[in-house]
Write a protein that holds these residues in place. Structure first.
Motif, PDB file in Angstrom:
ATOM      1  N   VAL B  84       0.987  -1.408  -0.034  1.00 51.64           N
ATOM      2  CA  VAL B  84      -0.059  -0.153  -0.129  1.00 51.64           C
ATOM      3  C   VAL B  84       0.908   1.436   0.074  1.00 51.64           C
ATOM      4  O   VAL B  84       1.779   1.382   0.925  1.00 51.64           O
ATOM      5  CB  VAL B  84      -1.029   0.166   1.264  1.00 51.64           C
ATOM      6  CG1 VAL B  84      -2.058   1.241   1.227  1.00 51.64           C
ATOM      7  CG2 VAL B  84      -1.556  -1.283   1.389  1.00 51.64           C
ATOM      8  N   ARG B  85       0.451   2.235  -0.843  1.00 49.92           N
ATOM      9  CA  ARG B  85       1.307   3.516  -1.089  1.00 49.92           C
ATOM     10  C   ARG B  85       0.525   4.613  -0.289  1.00 49.92           C
ATOM     11  O   ARG B  85      -0.606   4.700  -0.292  1.00 49.92           O
ATOM     12  CB  ARG B  85       1.407   3.922  -2.437  1.00 49.92           C
ATOM     13  CG  ARG B  85       0.019   4.198  -3.243  1.00 49.92           C
ATOM     14  CD  ARG B  85       0.470   4.442  -4.630  1.00 49.92           C
ATOM     15  NE  ARG B  85       1.395   5.638  -4.532  1.00 49.92           N
ATOM     16  CZ  ARG B  85       1.747   6.280  -5.876  1.00 49.92           C
ATOM     17  NH1 ARG B  85       1.232   5.735  -6.922  1.00 49.92           N
ATOM     18  NH2 ARG B  85       2.638   7.331  -5.629  1.00 49.92           N
ATOM     19  N   SER B  91      -2.801  12.915   0.809  1.00 49.70           N
ATOM     20  CA  SER B  91      -3.905  12.388  -0.111  1.00 49.70           C
ATOM     21  C   SER B  91      -4.956  11.689   0.957  1.00 49.70           C
ATOM     22  O   SER B  91      -4.996  10.845   1.352  1.00 49.70           O
ATOM     23  CB  SER B  91      -3.299  11.166  -0.810  1.00 49.70           C
ATOM     24  OG  SER B  91      -4.193  10.760  -1.877  1.00 49.70           O
ATOM     25  N   THR B  92      -5.975  12.821   1.448  1.00 53.75           N
ATOM     26  CA  THR B  92      -7.088  12.303   1.940  1.00 53.75           C
ATOM     27  C   THR B  92      -8.432  12.341   1.189  1.00 53.75           C
ATOM     28  O   THR B  92      -8.281  12.662  -0.136  1.00 53.75           O
ATOM     29  CB  THR B  92      -7.286  13.250   3.258  1.00 53.75           C
ATOM     30  OG1 THR B  92      -7.435  14.513   2.914  1.00 53.75           O
ATOM     31  CG2 THR B  92      -5.959  13.369   4.189  1.00 53.75           C
ATOM     32  N   PHE B  93      -9.536  12.024   1.974  1.00 50.00           N
ATOM     33  CA  PHE B  93     -10.748  12.308   1.008  1.00 50.00           C
ATOM     34  C   PHE B  93     -11.373  13.332   1.932  1.00 50.00           C
ATOM     35  O   PHE B  93     -11.913  13.504   3.019  1.00 50.00           O
ATOM     36  CB  PHE B  93     -11.694  11.134   1.380  1.00 50.00           C
ATOM     37  CG  PHE B  93     -11.101   9.809   0.901  1.00 50.00           C
ATOM     38  CD1 PHE B  93     -10.894   9.574  -0.353  1.00 50.00           C
ATOM     39  CD2 PHE B  93     -10.771   8.694   1.897  1.00 50.00           C
ATOM     40  CE1 PHE B  93     -10.575   8.487  -1.107  1.00 50.00           C
ATOM     41  CE2 PHE B  93     -10.248   7.618   1.116  1.00 50.00           C
ATOM     42  CZ  PHE B  93     -10.155   7.261  -0.191  1.00 50.00           C
ATOM     43  N   GLU B 100     -14.465   8.589   9.028  1.00 53.40           N
ATOM     44  CA  GLU B 100     -15.023   7.945   7.646  1.00 53.40           C
ATOM     45  C   GLU B 100     -13.781   7.778   6.970  1.00 53.40           C
ATOM     46  O   GLU B 100     -13.649   6.632   5.896  1.00 53.40           O
ATOM     47  CB  GLU B 100     -15.914   8.929   7.013  1.00 53.40           C
ATOM     48  CG  GLU B 100     -17.319   8.892   7.332  1.00 53.40           C
ATOM     49  CD  GLU B 100     -18.043   9.960   6.669  1.00 53.40           C
ATOM     50  OE1 GLU B 100     -19.274   9.736   6.534  1.00 53.40           O
ATOM     51  OE2 GLU B 100     -17.641  10.827   6.239  1.00 53.40           O
ATOM     52  N   ARG B 103     -12.278   4.807   8.119  1.00 51.25           N
ATOM     53  CA  ARG B 103     -13.331   3.530   8.189  1.00 51.25           C
ATOM     54  C   ARG B 103     -13.491   3.007   6.494  1.00 51.25           C
ATOM     55  O   ARG B 103     -13.659   1.768   6.558  1.00 51.25           O
ATOM     56  CB  ARG B 103     -14.578   4.087   8.573  1.00 51.25           C
ATOM     57  CG  ARG B 103     -15.771   3.019   8.938  1.00 51.25           C
ATOM     58  CD  ARG B 103     -16.888   3.341   9.553  1.00 51.25           C
ATOM     59  NE  ARG B 103     -17.624   4.149   8.511  1.00 51.25           N
ATOM     60  CZ  ARG B 103     -18.934   4.816   8.850  1.00 51.25           C
ATOM     61  NH1 ARG B 103     -19.318   4.835   9.995  1.00 51.25           N
ATOM     62  NH2 ARG B 103     -19.317   5.426   7.943  1.00 51.25           N
ATOM     63  N   VAL B 104     -13.403   3.878   5.701  1.00 55.43           N
ATOM     64  CA  VAL B 104     -13.643   3.234   4.064  1.00 55.43           C
ATOM     65  C   VAL B 104     -12.586   2.337   3.837  1.00 55.43           C
ATOM     66  O   VAL B 104     -12.703   1.435   3.001  1.00 55.43           O
ATOM     67  CB  VAL B 104     -13.788   4.556   3.223  1.00 55.43           C
ATOM     68  CG1 VAL B 104     -12.371   5.149   3.070  1.00 55.43           C
ATOM     69  CG2 VAL B 104     -14.378   4.136   1.940  1.00 55.43           C
ATOM     70  N   ALA B 105     -11.324   2.532   4.703  1.00 53.50           N
ATOM     71  CA  ALA B 105     -10.184   1.722   4.407  1.00 53.50           C
ATOM     72  C   ALA B 105     -10.093   0.425   5.181  1.00 53.50           C
ATOM     73  O   ALA B 105     -10.104  -0.722   4.577  1.00 53.50           O
ATOM     74  CB  ALA B 105      -8.807   2.375   4.770  1.00 53.50           C
ATOM     75  N   GLU B 160      -3.427  10.311   6.646  1.00 54.09           N
ATOM     76  CA  GLU B 160      -3.206   9.457   5.826  1.00 54.09           C
ATOM     77  C   GLU B 160      -2.366   8.165   6.306  1.00 54.09           C
ATOM     78  O   GLU B 160      -2.780   7.152   5.677  1.00 54.09           O
ATOM     79  CB  GLU B 160      -2.116  10.134   4.627  1.00 54.09           C
ATOM     80  CG  GLU B 160      -2.041   9.516   3.269  1.00 54.09           C
ATOM     81  CD  GLU B 160      -1.194  10.382   2.603  1.00 54.09           C
ATOM     82  OE1 GLU B 160      -0.645  11.468   3.049  1.00 54.09           O
ATOM     83  OE2 GLU B 160      -0.811   9.795   1.405  1.00 54.09           O
ATOM     84  N   THR B 163      -5.021   5.900   7.683  1.00 58.07           N
ATOM     85  CA  THR B 163      -5.633   5.480   6.448  1.00 58.07           C
ATOM     86  C   THR B 163      -4.956   3.988   5.885  1.00 58.07           C
ATOM     87  O   THR B 163      -5.490   3.018   5.849  1.00 58.07           O
ATOM     88  CB  THR B 163      -6.044   6.188   5.491  1.00 58.07           C
ATOM     89  OG1 THR B 163      -6.798   7.228   6.119  1.00 58.07           O
ATOM     90  CG2 THR B 163      -6.995   5.725   4.419  1.00 58.07           C
ATOM     91  N   THR B 164      -3.754   4.176   5.625  1.00 64.13           N
ATOM     92  CA  THR B 164      -2.627   3.374   5.152  1.00 64.13           C
ATOM     93  C   THR B 164      -2.660   2.134   6.166  1.00 64.13           C
ATOM     94  O   THR B 164      -2.854   0.780   5.667  1.00 64.13           O
ATOM     95  CB  THR B 164      -1.350   3.778   4.714  1.00 64.13           C
ATOM     96  OG1 THR B 164      -1.481   4.940   3.842  1.00 64.13           O
ATOM     97  CG2 THR B 164      -0.494   2.609   4.124  1.00 64.13           C
ATOM     98  N   LEU B 167      -5.228  -0.825   6.367  1.00 64.71           N
ATOM     99  CA  LEU B 167      -5.254  -2.087   5.477  1.00 64.71           C
ATOM    100  C   LEU B 167      -4.162  -3.049   5.947  1.00 64.71           C
ATOM    101  O   LEU B 167      -4.038  -4.302   5.262  1.00 64.71           O
ATOM    102  CB  LEU B 167      -4.886  -1.272   4.194  1.00 64.71           C
ATOM    103  CG  LEU B 167      -5.722  -0.486   3.459  1.00 64.71           C
ATOM    104  CD1 LEU B 167      -5.367  -0.252   2.189  1.00 64.71           C
ATOM    105  CD2 LEU B 167      -6.945  -0.825   3.309  1.00 64.71           C
TER     106      LEU B 167
END
Lengths: 318, 252
Positions: B84-85, B91-93, B100, B103-105, B160, B163-164, B167
């Motif tokens: 995963v990069r 780089s967020t949403f 969220e 959570r989306v990850a 970020e 989020t990484t 995963l």
């Protein structure tokens, strides 16, 4: 009770009493276009895809339902299902071709495909060409309830609308909707998290096409005809206008936008004649320049609650 | 089974219309290490990242991840394999809440199929606790309900990372994690990377040599798309060719 629940309850009450206050056929037309605009907004507002060929789905379903009702004499609910199936299939074809491209290229491909569909219906014998497919019977719902009476038709259309609206809300809030939101916000990042973004976009496209089709099929039942106007690119443009006027990316916005546009067109048709196009154009420009968030978006931004629209960094006054 | 090398490239090559951005790069990333990719601007570091994560197709050579050839596997599949990069720019949403974002990850790994458009949003709330835990690990718990766009820059990078991490990647690729940061943020993110690198492998592009010295076990220096030198910090920083490349680049 939250503000959102109150708004929905008020809307539901209004929906139930509307035919007593206004001409039912006009309200039904508004509801059909409202559903159409909501379906379009599912793509533009919640997935970030601007389709400029959505009339193809509205119109294809309109013709399909008209054809099934006239030639096969099926019941209206089967007519609707057939129309939705046709537009969903067409949506899968369009989507498979278009989602490989982004932004303006995506919009142009959907427009080109929709134009091909338009010329197909212009030439195909069963559509009645310039005259349109006329005299579509409303039939009997489930073979029992005759829809010929406007009030019966009205409550059926209202039920279809509520179902369609509920479905879109459900999609937006679902696990799938979360991924769509992520793709809209940052596609590369969504991909890097392991989401096959093209498949998500394709499913969103098919769902949007299917719901747009539901609107088109219902419209044929209401008005008793399907014409080339339904598949014309101007209709694809109108749905963009409705969504922008109401508020792109808001749940209720497209409904308000469709209400404003359809009622205006209806009122102005006799009084302004060919000036309607100019007036619509002016509204479009004013909306883009001054009310980027649309009616509902502006309201939500002034009275922030949880029903709010997505914020825009470049909105006016900021 | 799983060897000592988690990621290997052999003769990796990328051409853009006649311009060779990456020219025969051989890399070996040792499992459990923190490996840095450094070099002057335009050396091809980010291109290598894009090739490894399949955001760009390679023109030649091969990429092996855990012994499997992934040279022609799709970007989403590579991510699902645990590679995963992150991105150079944070780089967020932006218009999703901090919660969220994470959570989306988590949803991708733990919530079954994400194609379920008929399920209610409540079906995702089971992931909230896990997401909050991840946010706490990067000191973002108090900001969970903010939209990501409202976070200051350093916090966005922390988000970020969280989020990484959601995963549970085996190999994390971080593209300039401290770029554009204020001094105190650099220290915090460096400590964070050190913490999250435990039990996994990290490959990072980094310009800040202080951060590289502090964090990295092994360093590969790229110049004009080829490997100029490789070794630990002492070896690389004492290498005359490397000094010349950096000084030369500064005078260019």
């Amino acid at each position: 009770m939250s503000r959102q629940t109150l708004v929905y309850l008020a809307g539901l009450v209004l929906l139930l009493v509307a035919p007593l206050l206004f001409y039912p056929v006009l309200v039904m037309k508004v509801l059909c276009f409202a559903l159409f605009a909501c379906a379009f907004n599912l793509l533009l507002g919640f997935t970030g895809l601007l389709s400029f060929g959505h009339a193809a789905f509205l119109g294809s379903a309109a013709y399909a339902t008209g054809f099934a009702m006239t030639h096969w004499a099926v019941t209206p609910e089967l007519g609707l299902i057939f129309g939705v199936a046709v537009s969903a299939t067409l949506g899968a074809v369009f989507g498979a071709i278009a989602i490989r491209r982004q932004g303006i290229y995506f919009a142009m491909i959907t427009l080109a495909l929709a134009q091909m569909v338009f010329f197909f219906y212009l030439q195909a014998p069963f559509t009645g060409g310039e005259d349109g497919l006329q005299g579509v019977p409303r039939g009997k719902l489930f073979g029992i309830v005759p829809l010929a009476e406007d009030w019966a038709m009205y409550y059926f259309v209202a039920a279809v609308f509520v179902f369609g609206f509920w479905l879109i809300r459900r999609i937006i809030g679902s696990p799938f909707g979360q991924v769509l939101k992520a793709i809209r916000e940052n596609e590369a990042r969504a991909l890097s998290l392991g989401y096959e973004v093209d498949r998500y976009k394709l499913l969103a496209f098919v769902l949007s096409a299917a719901i747009a089709g539901l609107a088109g099929s219902t419209k044929t039942l209401v008005l008793g005809f399907a014409t080339l106007t339904d598949v014309h690119w101007a209709t694809s443009g109108e749905v963009v206008l409705m969504t922008l006027v109401g508020g792109v990316g808001t749940v209720v916005g497209p409904v308000i936008g469709a209400l404003v546009i359809v009622v205006l067109q209806n009122e102005l048709a006799d009084k302004a004649g060919p000036w309607v196009t100019v007036i619509m154009g002016t509204i479009f420009v004013a909306c883009v320049l001054a009310f980027r968030r649309g009616i509902v978006g502006e309201i939500a931004a002034r009275w922030p609650g949880k029903a709010g629209a997505p914020k825009q960094e470049h909105g006016p006054g900021h | 089974m799983k060897g000592d090398t988690i990621l290997e490239t052999r003769g990796l090559r990328k051409e853009f219309k006649g311009f060779v951005a990456v020219n025969g790069v051989d890399l070996k990333i040792r499992r459990g290490s923190i490996h840095a990719l450094i070099g002057p601007n335009g050396a091809g570091k980010t291109t290598v990242f894009n090739l490894l994560t399949r955001f760009l197709p390679a023109t030649g050579g091969s990429i092996l991840y855990n012994g499997t050839d992934i040279t022609s596997v799709g970007a989403a599949s590579v991510a699902r394999m645990g590679l995963v990069r992150s991105f150079q720019i944070s780089s967020t949403f932006p218009h999703m809440t901090v919660l969220e974002n994470v959570r989306v990850a988590l949803q991708r790994r733990h919530a079954g199929s994400s194609y379920r458009f008929w399920h209610s949003e409540r079906s995702l709330s089971v992931l909230d606790a896990g997401a909050m835990e991840l946010l706490a690990s990067v000191e973002l718990a108090p900001y969970a309900q903010l939209e990501a766009v409202e976070l200051p820059y350093g916090r966005k990078r922390a988000l970020e990372l969280a989020t990484t991490l959601a995963l549970e990647p085996e190999l994390m690729l971080l593209d300039e994690p401290t770029q554009g940061m204020a001094h105190e943020d650099v220290g915090r993110v460096t400590a964070l990377i050190k913490k999250v690198a435990a039990g996994r492998t990290v490959l990072m592009v980094e310009h800040n040599l202080g951060v590289v010295e502090d964090l990295c076990d092994r360093i590969t220096v790229l110049q004009r798309g080829t490997v100029l030198a490789e070794g630990n910090y002492a070896e690389v920083s004492g290498n005359p060719a490397v000094l010349e490349a950096y000084v030369g680049a500064e005078h260019a």
